[in-house]
Design a protein around this motif. Structure first.
Motif, PDB file in Angstrom:
ATOM      1  N   LYS A  81       0.802  -1.213   0.000  1.00  0.00           N
ATOM      2  CA  LYS A  81       0.000   0.000   0.000  1.00  0.00           C
ATOM      3  C   LYS A  81       0.837   1.266   0.000  1.00  0.00           C
ATOM      4  O   LYS A  81       0.384   2.299  -0.497  1.00  0.00           O
ATOM      5  CB  LYS A  81      -0.933  -0.007   1.222  1.00  0.00           C
ATOM      6  CG  LYS A  81      -2.008  -1.076   1.150  1.00  0.00           C
ATOM      7  CD  LYS A  81      -2.933  -0.985   2.343  1.00  0.00           C
ATOM      8  CE  LYS A  81      -4.048  -2.026   2.255  1.00  0.00           C
ATOM      9  NZ  LYS A  81      -4.963  -1.946   3.409  1.00  0.00           N
ATOM     10  N   ASP A  82       2.051   1.181   0.560  1.00  0.00           N
ATOM     11  CA  ASP A  82       2.881   2.372   0.634  1.00  0.00           C
ATOM     12  C   ASP A  82       3.879   2.463  -0.520  1.00  0.00           C
ATOM     13  O   ASP A  82       4.822   3.233  -0.470  1.00  0.00           O
ATOM     14  CB  ASP A  82       3.636   2.417   1.964  1.00  0.00           C
ATOM     15  CG  ASP A  82       4.486   1.180   2.184  1.00  0.00           C
ATOM     16  OD1 ASP A  82       4.299   0.195   1.442  1.00  0.00           O
ATOM     17  OD2 ASP A  82       5.327   1.190   3.093  1.00  0.00           O
ATOM     18  N   GLU A  83       3.659   1.662  -1.596  1.00  0.00           N
ATOM     19  CA  GLU A  83       4.538   1.694  -2.758  1.00  0.00           C
ATOM     20  C   GLU A  83       3.701   1.701  -4.029  1.00  0.00           C
ATOM     21  O   GLU A  83       2.509   1.381  -4.005  1.00  0.00           O
ATOM     22  CB  GLU A  83       5.494   0.495  -2.754  1.00  0.00           C
ATOM     23  CG  GLU A  83       6.459   0.488  -1.576  1.00  0.00           C
ATOM     24  CD  GLU A  83       7.376  -0.729  -1.585  1.00  0.00           C
ATOM     25  OE1 GLU A  83       7.121  -1.649  -2.390  1.00  0.00           O
ATOM     26  OE2 GLU A  83       8.333  -0.769  -0.796  1.00  0.00           O
ATOM     27  N   LYS A 111       6.015   5.461  -2.019  1.00  0.00           N
ATOM     28  CA  LYS A 111       5.164   6.629  -2.231  1.00  0.00           C
ATOM     29  C   LYS A 111       5.580   7.762  -1.295  1.00  0.00           C
ATOM     30  O   LYS A 111       5.991   7.527  -0.158  1.00  0.00           O
ATOM     31  CB  LYS A 111       3.699   6.274  -1.982  1.00  0.00           C
ATOM     32  CG  LYS A 111       3.092   5.334  -2.995  1.00  0.00           C
ATOM     33  CD  LYS A 111       1.612   5.105  -2.687  1.00  0.00           C
ATOM     34  CE  LYS A 111       0.959   4.222  -3.742  1.00  0.00           C
ATOM     35  NZ  LYS A 111      -0.483   4.004  -3.468  1.00  0.00           N
ATOM     36  N   SER A 112       5.486   8.981  -1.802  1.00  0.00           N
ATOM     37  CA  SER A 112       5.749  10.152  -0.972  1.00  0.00           C
ATOM     38  C   SER A 112       4.482  10.542  -0.224  1.00  0.00           C
ATOM     39  O   SER A 112       3.360  10.250  -0.664  1.00  0.00           O
ATOM     40  CB  SER A 112       6.241  11.308  -1.831  1.00  0.00           C
ATOM     41  OG  SER A 112       5.274  11.644  -2.822  1.00  0.00           O
ATOM     42  N   ILE A 113       4.671  11.190   0.907  1.00  0.00           N
ATOM     43  CA  ILE A 113       3.531  11.649   1.707  1.00  0.00           C
ATOM     44  C   ILE A 113       2.977  12.910   1.063  1.00  0.00           C
ATOM     45  O   ILE A 113       3.705  13.868   0.774  1.00  0.00           O
ATOM     46  CB  ILE A 113       3.940  11.908   3.165  1.00  0.00           C
ATOM     47  CG1 ILE A 113       4.559  10.652   3.773  1.00  0.00           C
ATOM     48  CG2 ILE A 113       2.737  12.358   3.982  1.00  0.00           C
ATOM     49  CD1 ILE A 113       3.620   9.475   3.831  1.00  0.00           C
ATOM     50  N   THR A 143      -4.003   5.389   0.786  1.00  0.00           N
ATOM     51  CA  THR A 143      -3.006   4.815  -0.121  1.00  0.00           C
ATOM     52  C   THR A 143      -3.590   4.438  -1.475  1.00  0.00           C
ATOM     53  O   THR A 143      -2.839   3.963  -2.340  1.00  0.00           O
ATOM     54  CB  THR A 143      -2.372   3.575   0.530  1.00  0.00           C
ATOM     55  OG1 THR A 143      -3.401   2.600   0.790  1.00  0.00           O
ATOM     56  CG2 THR A 143      -1.682   3.928   1.846  1.00  0.00           C
ATOM     57  N   GLN A 144      -4.867   4.606  -1.669  1.00  0.00           N
ATOM     58  CA  GLN A 144      -5.514   4.120  -2.886  1.00  0.00           C
ATOM     59  C   GLN A 144      -5.823   5.208  -3.899  1.00  0.00           C
ATOM     60  O   GLN A 144      -5.818   4.958  -5.103  1.00  0.00           O
ATOM     61  CB  GLN A 144      -6.827   3.404  -2.510  1.00  0.00           C
ATOM     62  CG  GLN A 144      -6.655   2.245  -1.542  1.00  0.00           C
ATOM     63  CD  GLN A 144      -5.819   1.127  -2.127  1.00  0.00           C
ATOM     64  OE1 GLN A 144      -5.855   0.883  -3.323  1.00  0.00           O
ATOM     65  NE2 GLN A 144      -5.059   0.456  -1.276  1.00  0.00           N
ATOM     66  N   SER A 145      -6.108   6.398  -3.458  1.00  0.00           N
ATOM     67  CA  SER A 145      -6.615   7.426  -4.370  1.00  0.00           C
ATOM     68  C   SER A 145      -5.584   7.889  -5.382  1.00  0.00           C
ATOM     69  O   SER A 145      -5.892   8.104  -6.550  1.00  0.00           O
ATOM     70  CB  SER A 145      -7.124   8.624  -3.554  1.00  0.00           C
ATOM     71  OG  SER A 145      -8.186   8.218  -2.701  1.00  0.00           O
ATOM     72  N   ILE A 161       0.957   8.969  -1.052  1.00  0.00           N
ATOM     73  CA  ILE A 161       0.067   8.621   0.053  1.00  0.00           C
ATOM     74  C   ILE A 161      -0.530   9.910   0.586  1.00  0.00           C
ATOM     75  O   ILE A 161       0.205  10.842   0.957  1.00  0.00           O
ATOM     76  CB  ILE A 161       0.826   7.878   1.168  1.00  0.00           C
ATOM     77  CG1 ILE A 161       1.429   6.583   0.639  1.00  0.00           C
ATOM     78  CG2 ILE A 161      -0.080   7.596   2.348  1.00  0.00           C
ATOM     79  CD1 ILE A 161       2.290   5.863   1.651  1.00  0.00           C
ATOM     80  N   ILE A 162      -1.829   9.979   0.616  1.00  0.00           N
ATOM     81  CA  ILE A 162      -2.498  11.193   1.082  1.00  0.00           C
ATOM     82  C   ILE A 162      -2.580  11.156   2.598  1.00  0.00           C
ATOM     83  O   ILE A 162      -3.208  10.258   3.180  1.00  0.00           O
ATOM     84  CB  ILE A 162      -3.900  11.310   0.474  1.00  0.00           C
ATOM     85  CG1 ILE A 162      -3.819  11.368  -1.051  1.00  0.00           C
ATOM     86  CG2 ILE A 162      -4.611  12.541   1.021  1.00  0.00           C
ATOM     87  CD1 ILE A 162      -5.178  11.377  -1.732  1.00  0.00           C
TER      88      ILE A 162
END
Length: 874
Positions: A579-581, A593-595, A746-748, A753-754
């Motif tokens: 989820k974080d990639e 993923k960046s925040i 993590t999906q949008s 990552i929002i």
């Protein structure tokens, strides 16, 4: 009794004209022969080494079937002789006893196998079941045979008398389990061989392989076992071809038919790996085929041969003159484990044709191996082609005779040693020691073969090579298989290089130990491991798609679906990233993923924060101006306290927008929506109170109006407090039941990552907005109907316009808010807060500030009570 009678009847039917009657041949000098007696007068024990030398149906184009022998296996007999001599020369094993042996030849005929076994059991050419006649030679164990079929024929008789039978060939478990009591396996069963083949194929990535098996029961059993095992591990058999074990060499059409069946397999360039399962006869036939088929031979220089333990590189007959093993250069063989024994090489060098007496096996071997005729040593110089006796075994090529100890010879050595150590243990047991002291020492001549089993099963010893030999609970010597690589030379010789081992003691899936750098490949591979697959690899970033009608090893490659990756080659299905990639462009790996949030450092965040602070300062200046001019008529009109409350709430509205900037935290998420809802409700309530004040004041001016009692601060204060209280209760319920909290979406977004505030209860969030919208609509409605009241009492026009702006902003907010994600959704909410607050500030207070600061002459009572419309000059 019935079984023996049947055997006798069957043996009587042997054609004596085609196969001579069996006559045991003396093999070794006097001090090796069975029946010898040493100091102490005790008779020697007899070991039968069965079927070491002979094979039938060698290559020949004669009409008659010719019986020929393979000289290479003479080393097995030499290993037997070497071991017996080593034991007899060792004073620490069986002191005062002589170990002897007897070699039998069955001519590869089933009837002769039973004949020879019965002769061993009853010690006479006249078979009388259950009676022993003739010389007292005590049979204590049997070693043989090389193949399973003859071993089982022997076991049918030996098992009745519980005679231990030592197998030095590699058999399948299913074949030997039924004879488990009488069989002692000096070689691991083929289960480990299957594992080794599988691990080897997986190690080199060979998924599309051919299989050549002997056309017999062993070949069928191997095929039934290996095919599902390979299939379960992603390996396919491109073809399966059976090699006839008894080719009719006198029928050229039959042989060429076999050649044509194999031709198209060798022409298939996608199949680079061939597995061969069989015995030495399989190699003899296959080598003849390759020699006679130039088309196939040309393509075999780009093939890898994988051979099983029972297969060996041998030449016989005409092949010894014209054949070689250049086709098999680089072959990888699973060989029975062996170790060089001290003194064995010197023992072989000491073999001399004319130094051995009464050794007809040696005579025959010498003639076949050196292509000469054995005559009396005195006449050798006068006979053309006579053997001189100076020939050396080292000069023979590997297909004829190998000087290094083979795995089968090593197993024979360990078998004899196991028998000797078991006899020694029995000899040294306490019971025999007590019998010795009492003068009743048990004679070995009275020993029965079945008595040896208990000493064999628990026996363990170190052989002269330093390796431990023992039997497990399945009567099998623990161990694995050596992996050798065949290096051929132009002079028809070859050399085996040990390149690995199948070690069953390692963890599952790690049984194979192999050194790639030691392997010499076929000349067509440029010394790199070849490919053997149905089609090219599917590279990372793609997945396999099965081809209709083909085996599962044949497939097409499709790019991974969007959002998925494949890190390795030939993946069946692409996988999703954590989820974080997210997948990279080539879809072969995942990137972190960046925040994602609306930061103060970025342009949008700085712009919104600057606008918010600017409006806050403007509102503060307006409030300061109104406080400074609080006694002027325009400030005092329409309830000065409500005006102050409205300005304060608007200034707080501008400040609360700053709670939406930056990375969400527990504090900001907990307060920002509730603070925004309550503060805006206060502002809208103040606007509603001012609008109601205008209406009530206008109605109170009418004569006899009952509305005069409502004119004053109590009405406006009640409106502001009651409306704000309801919103405060809603927010308290929200915060007490399901408050907002920091969360990560993590999906949008694909690459980010929002970091957001999860509103907790979405219902309560929209209830807060809905209540605020209801107050706004009420204020807009009241102001709209009051917009035409006389100007001296009227703010309704400005309030109407301000509420119209306010409602327009928030009506646009809802769909825009739902259609955006991440920081842009936060920016939409901040913009709506700023725009609606600025609309209230500008529409309601800009006309008054204009009069106060720029047209002070209009800020007097006379102007406010004029009944004509007040027109503010530009």
């Amino acid at each position: 009794m019935v079984v023996f009678v049947w055997l006798l009847m069957l043996l009587d039917q042997i054609d004596s004209t085609r196969h001579p009657p069996f006559n045991p041949l003396p093999v070794w000098p006097q001090w090796y022969r069975p029946g010898d007696f040493l100091v102490g007068g005790m008779g020697s024990q007899v070991l039968c080494h069965y079927h070491l030398l002979t094979f039938t149906t060698p290559p020949s184009w004669d009409e008659a079937e010719i019986s020929d022998k393979i000289p290479k296996f003479y080393q097995h007999m030499l290993a037997l002789a070497f071991t017996v001599k080593e034991i007899n020369d060792n004073p620490r094993i069986l002191p005062n006893e002589t170990l002897g042996f007897h070699i039998c030849d069955n001519y590869n005929i089933d009837q002769m196998t039973y004949f020879s076994t019965l002769e061993l059991l009853f010690k006479s050419h006249h078979f009388v079941p259950n009676y022993k006649c003739g010389a007292q030679k005590n049979l204590i164990g049997v070693i043989g045979a090389l193949d399973s079929e003859n071993s089982f024929h022997m076991a049918n008789l030996l098992e009745i008398f519980k005679v231990p039978q030592f197998i030095y060939g590699s058999f399948a478990s299913e074949e030997s389990d039924a004879k488990e009591f009488s069989f002692y396996h000096m070689v691991p069963k083929e289960d480990k061989l299957y594992t080794g083949i599988l691990q080897l194929l997986l190690h080199f990535g060979w998924t599309w392989v051919g299989l050549l098996v002997s056309d017999d029961n062993n070949g069928e059993l191997f095929l039934r076992t290996i095919e599902p095992l390979l299939s379960q591990n992603g390996i396919c058999l491109a073809f399966t071809e059976r090699i006839l074990q008894k080719v009719q060499w006198d029928d050229y059409d039959d042989f060429t038919g076999q050649v044509q069946n194999l031709d198209h397999h060798f022409l298939n360039e996608r199949v680079s790996t061939f597995i061969i399962y069989g015995d030495p006869m399989t190699i003899i036939i296959l080598n003849a085929y390759l020699f006679l088929s130039p088309l196939a031979a040309e393509h075999t220089f780009s093939k890898v041969w994988i051979l099983t333990a029972q297969t060996d590189f041998v030449l016989t007959g005409v092949q010894m003159l014209a054949g070689d093993f250049r086709f098999f250069h680089g072959a990888i063989s699973f060989a029975i484990h062996s170790h060089e024994l001290p003194g064995f090489h010197k023992f072989l060098q000491g073999i001399n044709l004319y130094g051995e007496e009464e050794n007809e096996f040696l005579t025959y071997f010498w003639e076949v191996a050196f292509d000469c005729t054995v005559v009396d040593s005195k006449d050798s110089a006068n006979v053309p082609g006579a053997c001189t006796g100076e020939e050396m075994l080292e000069s023979l090529p590997g297909p004829v005779f190998e000087m290094p100890m083979s795995g089968h010879s090593y197993s024979i050595y360990n078998a004899v040693q196991a028998i000797a150590h078991a006899l020694h243990t029995m000899y040294s047991s306490r019971s025999n020691a007590r019998a010795w002291r009492s003068g009743r020492r048990a004679r070995f001549l009275d020993l029965q073969p079945w008595q040896l089993h208990q000493f064999l099963q628990g026996n363990a010893f170190n052989n002269s090579a330093g390796e431990k030999v023992s039997f497990n609970n399945r009567q099998e010597v623990e161990g694995g298989f050596d992996i050798t690589n065949l290096v051929t030379f132009p002079n028809k010789s070859f050399f085996r290089v040990k390149v690995g081992r199948v070690d069953p003691t390692d963890l599952e899936g790690k049984e194979l130990i192999i050194h790639d750098d030691l392997i010499a490949w076929q000349t067509g591979f440029e010394q790199v491991p070849p490919l053997s697959e149905c089609n090219a690899h599917c590279h990372p970033g793609s997945q396999k798609q099965k081809r209709e009608g083909d085996k599962f090893c044949c497939y097409d490659c499709l790019r991974c679906p969007e959002g998925k990756i494949s890190r390795e080659k030939n993946m069946d299905d692409c996988i999703s990233c954590p989820k974080d990639e997210y997948p990279n462009k080539d879809q072969d790996r995942c990137l972190p993923k960046s925040i994602h949030f609306l930061s103060y450092e970025e342009t949008l965040g700085v712009s919104l924060a600057s606008v918010a602070m600017s409006f806050f300062l403007i509102t503060a200046l307006v409030l300061a101006t109104f406080i400074k001019y609080k006694d002027t008529p325009i400030v005092k009109a329409n309830n000065r306290d409500i005006t102050y409350a409205l300005l304060v709430s608007l200034s707080l509205c501008f400040l609360c927008s700053l709670l939406f900037l930056g990375e969400p935290s527990k504090v900001t998420c907990f307060f920002r929506q509730s603070a925004f809802g309550i503060i805006f409700t206060v502002a809208v309530s103040c606007v509603l109170a001012k609008t109601v004040t205008v209406v009530v004041a206008f109605m109170a001016t009418k004569p006899g109006s009952s509305m005069r009692k409502w004119v004053g601060k109590s009405l406006t204060t009640s409106i502001v407090l009651s409306c704000s209280f309801i919103q405060a209760v809603i927010c308290l319920v929200w915060l007490g039941t399901s408050p907002p909290f920091p969360d990560f979406d993590t999906q949008s977004l694909t690459t980010e990552i929002i970091a957001e505030c999860n509103e907790g209860s979405v219902l309560m969030f929209y209830l807060v907005l809905g209540y605020m919208g209801l107050l706004s609509l009420i204020s807009l409605t009241v102001a709209f109907f009051a917009r035409k009241l006389p100007d001296s009492f009227n703010e309704a026009k400005f309030i109407t316009f301000s509420m119209l702006v306010f409602c327009t902003v928030w009506m646009s907010f809802v769909p825009t808010y739902l259609s955006t994600k991440g920081k842009y959704m936060v920016a939409v909410e901040i913009f709506s807060v700023l725009a609606s607050s600025a609309g209230l500030l500008g529409c309601i207070f800009s006309p008054k500030c204009y009069i106060i600061l720029l047209r002070p002459e209009l800020n007097n009572r006379e102007q406010l009570i004029r009944r004509n419309n007040c027109r503010i000059p530009p």
